[in-house]
Write an enzyme that holds these catalytic residues in place. Sequence first.
Site, PDB file in Angstrom:
ATOM      1  N   GLN A  33       0.836  -1.201   0.000  1.00  0.00           N
ATOM      2  CA  GLN A  33       0.000   0.000   0.000  1.00  0.00           C
ATOM      3  C   GLN A  33       0.874   1.256   0.000  1.00  0.00           C
ATOM      4  O   GLN A  33       0.359   2.365  -0.128  1.00  0.00           O
ATOM      5  CB  GLN A  33      -0.897   0.019   1.240  1.00  0.00           C
ATOM      6  CG  GLN A  33      -1.863  -1.159   1.306  1.00  0.00           C
ATOM      7  CD  GLN A  33      -2.556  -1.221   2.644  1.00  0.00           C
ATOM      8  OE1 GLN A  33      -3.532  -0.529   2.890  1.00  0.00           O
ATOM      9  NE2 GLN A  33      -2.039  -2.058   3.539  1.00  0.00           N
ATOM     10  N   HIS A  43      -1.514   1.321  -4.312  1.00  0.00           N
ATOM     11  CA  HIS A  43      -1.954   2.716  -4.277  1.00  0.00           C
ATOM     12  C   HIS A  43      -1.111   3.625  -5.167  1.00  0.00           C
ATOM     13  O   HIS A  43      -1.189   4.849  -5.063  1.00  0.00           O
ATOM     14  CB  HIS A  43      -1.931   3.238  -2.840  1.00  0.00           C
ATOM     15  CG  HIS A  43      -2.978   2.639  -1.978  1.00  0.00           C
ATOM     16  ND1 HIS A  43      -2.823   2.463  -0.611  1.00  0.00           N
ATOM     17  CD2 HIS A  43      -4.211   2.148  -2.267  1.00  0.00           C
ATOM     18  CE1 HIS A  43      -3.911   1.892  -0.110  1.00  0.00           C
ATOM     19  NE2 HIS A  43      -4.751   1.697  -1.091  1.00  0.00           N
ATOM     20  N   CYS A  74       0.444  13.173 -16.030  1.00  0.00           N
ATOM     21  CA  CYS A  74      -0.192  14.342 -16.623  1.00  0.00           C
ATOM     22  C   CYS A  74      -1.706  14.155 -16.598  1.00  0.00           C
ATOM     23  O   CYS A  74      -2.223  13.155 -17.110  1.00  0.00           O
ATOM     24  CB  CYS A  74       0.278  14.585 -18.054  1.00  0.00           C
ATOM     25  SG  CYS A  74      -0.559  16.000 -18.829  1.00  0.00           S
ATOM     26  N   GLY A 113       2.716  -4.606   8.955  1.00  0.00           N
ATOM     27  CA  GLY A 113       2.551  -3.174   9.149  1.00  0.00           C
ATOM     28  C   GLY A 113       1.325  -2.561   8.529  1.00  0.00           C
ATOM     29  O   GLY A 113       1.363  -1.410   8.094  1.00  0.00           O
ATOM     30  N   THR A 114       0.220  -3.302   8.483  1.00  0.00           N
ATOM     31  CA  THR A 114      -1.015  -2.727   7.950  1.00  0.00           C
ATOM     32  C   THR A 114      -2.149  -2.954   8.938  1.00  0.00           C
ATOM     33  O   THR A 114      -2.246  -4.020   9.552  1.00  0.00           O
ATOM     34  CB  THR A 114      -1.365  -3.319   6.574  1.00  0.00           C
ATOM     35  OG1 THR A 114      -2.607  -2.779   6.114  1.00  0.00           O
ATOM     36  CG2 THR A 114      -1.455  -4.835   6.605  1.00  0.00           C
ATOM     37  N   ASN A 160       2.895  -6.961  13.429  1.00  0.00           N
ATOM     38  CA  ASN A 160       2.389  -5.633  13.748  1.00  0.00           C
ATOM     39  C   ASN A 160       2.720  -5.299  15.194  1.00  0.00           C
ATOM     40  O   ASN A 160       2.831  -6.199  16.033  1.00  0.00           O
ATOM     41  CB  ASN A 160       0.865  -5.565  13.565  1.00  0.00           C
ATOM     42  CG  ASN A 160       0.456  -4.882  12.266  1.00  0.00           C
ATOM     43  OD1 ASN A 160       1.105  -3.940  11.820  1.00  0.00           O
ATOM     44  ND2 ASN A 160      -0.628  -5.347  11.675  1.00  0.00           N
ATOM     45  N   VAL A 161       2.844  -4.027  15.487  1.00  0.00           N
ATOM     46  CA  VAL A 161       3.127  -3.631  16.871  1.00  0.00           C
ATOM     47  C   VAL A 161       1.892  -3.762  17.752  1.00  0.00           C
ATOM     48  O   VAL A 161       1.997  -3.921  18.971  1.00  0.00           O
ATOM     49  CB  VAL A 161       3.675  -2.191  16.951  1.00  0.00           C
ATOM     50  CG1 VAL A 161       5.066  -2.112  16.342  1.00  0.00           C
ATOM     51  CG2 VAL A 161       2.743  -1.206  16.252  1.00  0.00           C
ATOM     52  N   ALA A 177       8.532  -4.175  12.687  1.00  0.00           N
ATOM     53  CA  ALA A 177       8.862  -4.929  11.481  1.00  0.00           C
ATOM     54  C   ALA A 177      10.323  -5.342  11.443  1.00  0.00           C
ATOM     55  O   ALA A 177      10.651  -6.484  11.085  1.00  0.00           O
ATOM     56  CB  ALA A 177       8.507  -4.106  10.245  1.00  0.00           C
TER      57      ALA A 177
END
Length: 246
Positions: free
Chosen positions: A101, A119, A127, A188-189, A212-213, A231
């Site tokens: 992401q 993303h 442009c 980490g998401t 993950n934390v 991580a």
Amino acid sequence: MNDYDTAARWIAVSRKAAAFTGAGISVESGIPTFRGPEGLWSRYDPKVLDLGYFYEHPKECWEVIKEIFYDYMGAKARPNAAHRLLAELEKRGKLQGVITQNIDNLHQEAGSRNVVEFHGTAQTLLCTECGDRTPFTEHDLSQLPPRCKKCGGLLKPDFIFFGEGIPPQAYRDSMALAEEADLLLVIGTTGEVMPASMIPFEAKQARVIEINVEPSANTEHRTDLFLQAKATEAAKELAERLGIEL
């Protein structure tokens, strides 16, 4: 107690592993998350990434975009141990690819080759008139807003703004990686941003290792093995057990 031994064993025996990463993997590279008390949106107004507002106020938006994504992130961020672990797993044929992401290009800088940028990316500018894409390094960002060298149209970063859809090819590639995976490393998401949050659920054949934390939206409903750690901490523990030097 984090069960790194089981996680390493699952990685070792997998044949079609994939990774799905979010902002948490890049925090230790110096890139803040967007949400939360220390997130970017606590300091900047998120309307600068609203597509309609951007078209109405391109210079104002570009001044903030340049400060966040090009002056700060681009100048300081470097891959960390977690990025390097994924790159090494791919090099060894253990990882089929990374769905991210993030727009920071750190997976590629670490050496990952098959990276699906769900993303988009900050590395190129799009442009809004003719659709031409060029590296941001080809443009003078001291003159804002930047303009297309081909047609003079307004340029925007080639990542998703609020009000834009996911690039169709990135969506298809992400779903294909997830559907084929026998192991998914979720790193980490938070699992709260749609439609990216559906990716772990598309990996129906896969065991899911989450790093993950804090527990996320995935932890209770999709994760098979939860490693509560930063991580880089988890990456170093896993690398040691897999015989990988980072």
